[in-house]
Every structure is written in structure tokens, then in C-alpha cells.
Write an enzyme that holds these catalytic residues in place. Sequence first.
Site, PDB file in Angstrom:
ATOM      1  N   ASP A 122     -12.057 -10.897  -0.124  1.00  0.00           N
ATOM      2  CA  ASP A 122     -13.277 -11.112   0.653  1.00  0.00           C
ATOM      3  C   ASP A 122     -14.364 -10.229   0.052  1.00  0.00           C
ATOM      4  O   ASP A 122     -14.072  -9.286  -0.678  1.00  0.00           O
ATOM      5  CB  ASP A 122     -13.104 -10.893   2.174  1.00  0.00           C
ATOM      6  CG  ASP A 122     -12.477  -9.570   2.568  1.00  0.00           C
ATOM      7  OD1 ASP A 122     -12.516  -8.613   1.773  1.00  0.00           O
ATOM      8  OD2 ASP A 122     -11.962  -9.483   3.704  1.00  0.00           O
ATOM      9  N   ASN A 154       2.301  -5.304  -3.152  1.00  0.00           N
ATOM     10  CA  ASN A 154       0.895  -5.593  -2.817  1.00  0.00           C
ATOM     11  C   ASN A 154       0.120  -4.290  -2.643  1.00  0.00           C
ATOM     12  O   ASN A 154       0.625  -3.339  -2.044  1.00  0.00           O
ATOM     13  CB  ASN A 154       0.872  -6.393  -1.503  1.00  0.00           C
ATOM     14  CG  ASN A 154      -0.455  -7.098  -1.261  1.00  0.00           C
ATOM     15  OD1 ASN A 154      -0.938  -7.840  -2.124  1.00  0.00           O
ATOM     16  ND2 ASN A 154      -1.040  -6.887  -0.101  1.00  0.00           N
ATOM     17  N   HIS A 167     -10.411  -6.636  -1.678  1.00  0.00           N
ATOM     18  CA  HIS A 167     -11.465  -6.549  -0.661  1.00  0.00           C
ATOM     19  C   HIS A 167     -12.681  -5.934  -1.351  1.00  0.00           C
ATOM     20  O   HIS A 167     -12.735  -4.728  -1.571  1.00  0.00           O
ATOM     21  CB  HIS A 167     -11.019  -5.665   0.509  1.00  0.00           C
ATOM     22  CG  HIS A 167      -9.874  -6.250   1.277  1.00  0.00           C
ATOM     23  ND1 HIS A 167     -10.024  -7.371   2.073  1.00  0.00           N
ATOM     24  CD2 HIS A 167      -8.574  -5.889   1.387  1.00  0.00           C
ATOM     25  CE1 HIS A 167      -8.857  -7.662   2.636  1.00  0.00           C
ATOM     26  NE2 HIS A 167      -7.957  -6.786   2.227  1.00  0.00           N
ATOM     27  N   GLU A 189      -6.010 -10.907  -0.959  1.00  0.00           N
ATOM     28  CA  GLU A 189      -6.806 -10.685   0.264  1.00  0.00           C
ATOM     29  C   GLU A 189      -8.303 -10.696  -0.038  1.00  0.00           C
ATOM     30  O   GLU A 189      -9.075  -9.903   0.512  1.00  0.00           O
ATOM     31  CB  GLU A 189      -6.401  -9.351   0.924  1.00  0.00           C
ATOM     32  CG  GLU A 189      -4.915  -9.273   1.224  1.00  0.00           C
ATOM     33  CD  GLU A 189      -4.501  -8.010   1.989  1.00  0.00           C
ATOM     34  OE1 GLU A 189      -5.378  -7.299   2.516  1.00  0.00           O
ATOM     35  OE2 GLU A 189      -3.290  -7.749   2.050  1.00  0.00           O
ATOM     36  N   GLU A 214       0.799  -1.240   0.000  1.00  0.00           N
ATOM     37  CA  GLU A 214       0.000   0.000   0.000  1.00  0.00           C
ATOM     38  C   GLU A 214       0.831   1.289   0.000  1.00  0.00           C
ATOM     39  O   GLU A 214       0.579   2.208   0.769  1.00  0.00           O
ATOM     40  CB  GLU A 214      -0.955   0.014   1.199  1.00  0.00           C
ATOM     41  CG  GLU A 214      -1.929  -1.149   1.193  1.00  0.00           C
ATOM     42  CD  GLU A 214      -2.877  -1.139   2.395  1.00  0.00           C
ATOM     43  OE1 GLU A 214      -2.690  -0.337   3.312  1.00  0.00           O
ATOM     44  OE2 GLU A 214      -3.815  -1.954   2.395  1.00  0.00           O
TER      45      GLU A 214
HETATM   46  C1  XIL Z   1      -5.787  -6.427   8.640  1.00  0.00           C
HETATM   47  C2  XIL Z   1      -6.008  -7.666   9.498  1.00  0.00           C
HETATM   48  O1  XIL Z   1      -6.907  -8.507   8.828  1.00  0.00           O
HETATM   49  C3  XIL Z   1      -6.536  -7.316  10.852  1.00  0.00           C
HETATM   50  O2  XIL Z   1      -6.540  -8.467  11.697  1.00  0.00           O
HETATM   51  C4  XIL Z   1      -5.678  -6.212  11.486  1.00  0.00           C
HETATM   52  O3  XIL Z   1      -6.276  -5.799  12.676  1.00  0.00           O
HETATM   53  C5  XIL Z   1      -5.534  -5.037  10.548  1.00  0.00           C
HETATM   54  O4  XIL Z   1      -4.996  -5.478   9.314  1.00  0.00           O
HETATM   55  N1  XIL Z   1      -4.837  -4.682   3.930  1.00  0.00           N
HETATM   56  C6  XIL Z   1      -3.759  -5.444   4.320  1.00  0.00           C
HETATM   57  C7  XIL Z   1      -3.880  -6.316   5.522  1.00  0.00           C
HETATM   58  O5  XIL Z   1      -2.746  -5.488   3.626  1.00  0.00           O
HETATM   59  O6  XIL Z   1      -2.658  -6.461   6.200  1.00  0.00           O
HETATM   60  C8  XIL Z   1      -4.941  -5.837   6.460  1.00  0.00           C
HETATM   61  O7  XIL Z   1      -5.097  -6.827   7.463  1.00  0.00           O
HETATM   62  C9  XIL Z   1      -6.236  -5.583   5.718  1.00  0.00           C
HETATM   63  C10 XIL Z   1      -6.060  -4.527   4.660  1.00  0.00           C
END
Ligand code: XIL
Length: 357
Positions: A270, A203, A239, A268, A153
Site C-alpha cells: 500500500d 515475511n 508498506h 502487503e 517480522e
Molecule cells: C494489520 C491489519 O491490517 C490490521 O487490521 C490489524 O489491526 C493490525 O495488523 N504487518 C503485517 C500485518 O504483517 O499483519 C499487519 O496487519 C500490518 C503490518
Amino acid sequence: MKWTTHIFVLMASALCLGSATSLPEQSLREASQASGLLIGTAVRPAHLSETEYASTLAREFNMVEPEDVLKWETIHPERQAFDFSQGDQVMDFATRHNMKVRGHTLVWHQQNPKWLTEGKYTSTELAQILEQHIKTVVGHYRGKIFAWDVVNEAFDELHPGELRSTIWRDQPGIGLATNGTSYIERCFRWAHEADPQALLFYNEAEAEAVNPKSDAIYAMVRDFRQRGVPIDGVGFQMHVAHQHADVASISANIKRFTALGVQVQITELDVALPVNAQGNARPEDLQLQADIYRQIASVCLAYPGCTAIQTWGFTDKYSWIGSHSKQTQGAALLFDRNYQPKPAYDALRNAVAAGRP
Ligand code: XIL
């Protein structure tokens, strides 16, 4: 009908029924075998002692990524101290169950310890701290973690296409604040020195479709590849919010990145849904969600360079979406809170079983 025909029909239907019910259901990881696609999930080692958590994880996935425990605040709790215990727990589980491990993440602006963020270090000191961190962590898992999210990020949300202002870039940064992406390049070079075999990924969030942020990442990756900076792939977090994914644009984006010769991994995934006070989603939303999982899997499978689909957790019992949305969203994953597969699970498994076109 003669009685002999009756018996024949009865026997035939019994056989059919028998074969239909006795067909072994393929797990997600079995379904992915033919295409070689990696099917991963984020994991929290604290839950590995829960039987259903561990058995579902081992049965369904062939890749894991620690959700939090490789981040600075856990793995580097003091300037001179590293704590690999929880990362090693995930590694042990993965080894026992023949799973690959992705590493997340070496350079990020979040989940950093106070000793770092409040330490008032100079750029020279920060560069030393970061180099030592990357080399120690990647070195510890050398030959074990096959792919790393080196930088996470680094591009901004509010000013799309621009680099985010962070401790690593310009607050005060590691000494390369005026040189665009060269601080990112430095991180990739350090990681590569520590494990030349590991695949190194950039990422990012909200860069899965063609947009100003993914344009900027594309320019960076193309430049890195042209100049031989060791980058092997790009991770798109995925996400999905608002029950909508712009699949055509995601497809075009994966196409242009894989054309650069780098891998794309969905890291990631979801699909958050609106939920009621009990945390339940509407049945029609669960169907919509299934369709989104299916479409994203199909888009990835369409490109040989798209090599992994990883979900951000697998049971709605443990998902970051709840706390992230103040409990207004949830039910984002493949299994419900009782580890029962949801429509999204069937959709993803069927898409993966269909393989690459
Ligand atoms: C999130 C985790 O899922 C949580 O458990 C934590 O509290 C905060 O981070 N992008 C990312 C991840 O790259 O590392 C993040 O993970 C979600 C957003």
C-alpha cells in the site's frame, strides 16, 4: 469532398469510435493472466456480505489473504480451542471465485491472545503450544492454502540485522534462544510436516530494499537453503510511506533473493498519502502514488522469481493505514471509498498487462 467520401469518413469514424468504446476493459486479474503473476489482496470476511466489496474483489484479484482472521487472537482464542469459522469464510469465497489463498501468519509477536502472552509458560510448554498451533492450523488448510507466511517480522526495527526479542525467541522462547535463527527453522520444519505441498515463506517489513535487515534475512535464507530447511520464499510487505520507494535498491534486493532459488512475493503493498480531515489526498499525490504502484509492479515483473503482488486491502473504505497513522495518512489503495478505480489502479493494471520483459 464528394458526398460519397463524406459518408465513408463518417462511417469510418463511427467504426473507430465504436471499437474504442466497445473494447472490453480488462480487469487486473485478466491483465495478469498472460504473465501468470498472482494478483492478491488482503481481505476481511466481515465485509464479504457487502455487494460492491465482494464483486470488486472477485472481479479484480486471483488471490486473497485473510488480513487478520488467521492470526492467533482469532483462530486460537483459548489454549484448547481453535476457531476456523472466519478463515473458512474466506476460503469458501476464494473457492467459489477460483482464487488462491495465502495464509498469514503462524508465528508473530503481535495479535496474540492473552492466554498465551500472560500464561507464564515455560519454554518446553511454549514449544509444545507452538508446534500444536502450527500443525493444527496448517493441517486444517492442508491442500487449500497454497502458501504460508510461517514467520512474520522476526527481525528487529531498532537494532537492524538483529533478531527481535519475542515470546517465541527469548521471552522465554521455545528453547532455542541462544541459537540464532534456529527457532525460525523449527517453525518451518513443523509447517512442512503438516503440509509438505504448501509453499513456506518468511515475511518481513522494511526489508524490501537492500539494508541491514534484508542482509540478515538474506544470510538466514541462504543458510536455510544450503542446509535443506524447507523455505520456498520471502515476502516483502511493501508498506510504502513518505511517497517514496527506492526502486533501484528494491530491484537489487529481489534479484539477490531470487538468485538463491526462492520466490519473492510482494505481500502487503500500500502507498500511504497525507489526507485532509475528510480523508482525501491531493490530486498530485494520487499521481505520485500511481507511479509508485507502476514502478513496483515493473520491478517484480522483471524477475521471473517474483511471483505475486498483493495489496493490503483494495478499497480506501477499509484500510489499516487510517488507524495506524491516527487518520493523518490514508488513501493508500487502488479503489476509493466508493469502489471507483484510482490512478494507481490504472497504473498497476497497465504495468501488469505489459507482462514480463
Ligand atoms: C494489520 C491489519 O491490517 C490490521 O487490521 C490489524 O489491526 C493490525 O495488523 N504487518 C503485517 C500485518 O504483517 O499483519 C499487519 O496487519 C500490518 C503490518
